[in-house]
Design a protein around this motif. Structure first.
Motif, short mmCIF file in Angstrom:
data_model
loop_
_atom_site.label_atom_id
_atom_site.label_comp_id
_atom_site.label_asym_id
_atom_site.label_seq_id
_atom_site.Cartn_x
_atom_site.Cartn_y
_atom_site.Cartn_z
N TYR A 28 -45.77 42.73 54.68
CA TYR A 28 -45.43 44.38 54.81
C TYR A 28 -44.77 44.52 53.61
O TYR A 28 -44.17 44.17 52.92
N PRO A 29 -44.91 46.07 53.18
CA PRO A 29 -44.16 46.49 52.19
C PRO A 29 -42.41 46.49 52.65
O PRO A 29 -42.28 46.73 53.73
N ALA A 115 -41.13 49.92 45.72
CA ALA A 115 -42.76 49.86 45.94
C ALA A 115 -43.19 48.49 45.51
O ALA A 115 -44.30 48.11 45.73
N TYR A 118 -42.62 43.14 48.78
CA TYR A 118 -43.08 42.93 49.95
C TYR A 118 -42.64 41.97 50.73
O TYR A 118 -41.74 41.14 50.21
#
Length: 225
Positions: A28-29, A115, A118
């Motif tokens: 997941y981010p 961003a 992860y």
């Protein structure tokens, strides 16, 4: 030949089971944590452009996610005090809170972008959380666990206002609480040289005891609850 029979309850077997399970989990981010419940272990991956971590980022791009930059644990509240509450690891928000702290850290500093991060995670019964974390660190030897200490540090408060900034905060400046701490004895140049040597040879720099004592959390995982 001195073979031993496989013991599924041996400490290493249990640790390997945890490691296999988390590596099979979804990525997941780092900004996507609203679904998380409970406690456990997690793996962070970096995919950004910073030259220092070029080898790590290249190994993780294109959905590969094979080279962690950090591995940590999220202990349920009261977990350090012992106890046998059956569902302790499945309750609360330890994982969400811990990863949220990491999101804040990378968002505050000047040379990282949230961003570019992860994670994978695995909810684990609290008694096995340190075992799983230690196995994963031993397997992957992430840079932020082995050589750049301090990513997992929290605000030390007034009681530790004289402690040094961590090596992580020296090369990633911007966390508000770290700006209040004393300068680390090593320069950013020296710390980055140690990082480059680690990537080249796997050599972990030696730490003086006085520096460890004054640097807060320097226990290998960076996770203080």
């Amino acid at each position: 030949m001195n073979e031993r029979p496989y013991n599924p309850l041996a400490k290493r077997s249990l640790a390997e089971s945890i490691a296999r399970s988390i590596l099979e989990s979804q990525v997941y981010p780092l900004s996507d944590t609203a679904h998380l419940v409970g406690a456990g272990v997690y793996i962070l991956y970096y995919t950004g452009p910073l030259d220092w971590y070029a080898l790590i980022a290249a190994a993780n791009r294109g959905g590969a996610f094979v080279k962690p930059i950090y591995i940590g644990k999220a202990i349920p509240k009261g977990g350090r005090k012992g106890g046998f509450a059956e569902d302790a690891a499945a309750k609360g928000t330890a994982l969400r809170d811990r990863l949220g702290q990491h999101l804040s850290s990378v968002s505050e500093v000047h040379n990282l972008e949230a961003a570019d991060f992860y994670y994978r995670y695995l909810m684990v019964d609290d008694i096995w959380i340190p075992l799983g974390e230690n196995m994963l660190i031993e397997e992957f030897k992430p840079a932020w666990n082995r050589v750049i200490d301090g990513f997992g540090n929290k605000d030390p408060g007034e009681r530790r206002k004289a402690q040094y900034r961590s090596p992580w905060d020296v090369i990633h400046p911007g966390r508000q609480f770290a700006d209040k701490l004393a300068q680390h004895p090593k320069s950013a140049h020296a710390i980055l040289a140690e990082l480059a040597a680690y990537f080249a040879t796997g050599a972990v720099p030696k730490r003086k005891k006085s520096m460890i004592d004054n640097n807060g959390d320097d226990n290998g995982d960076g996770d203080e609850e």
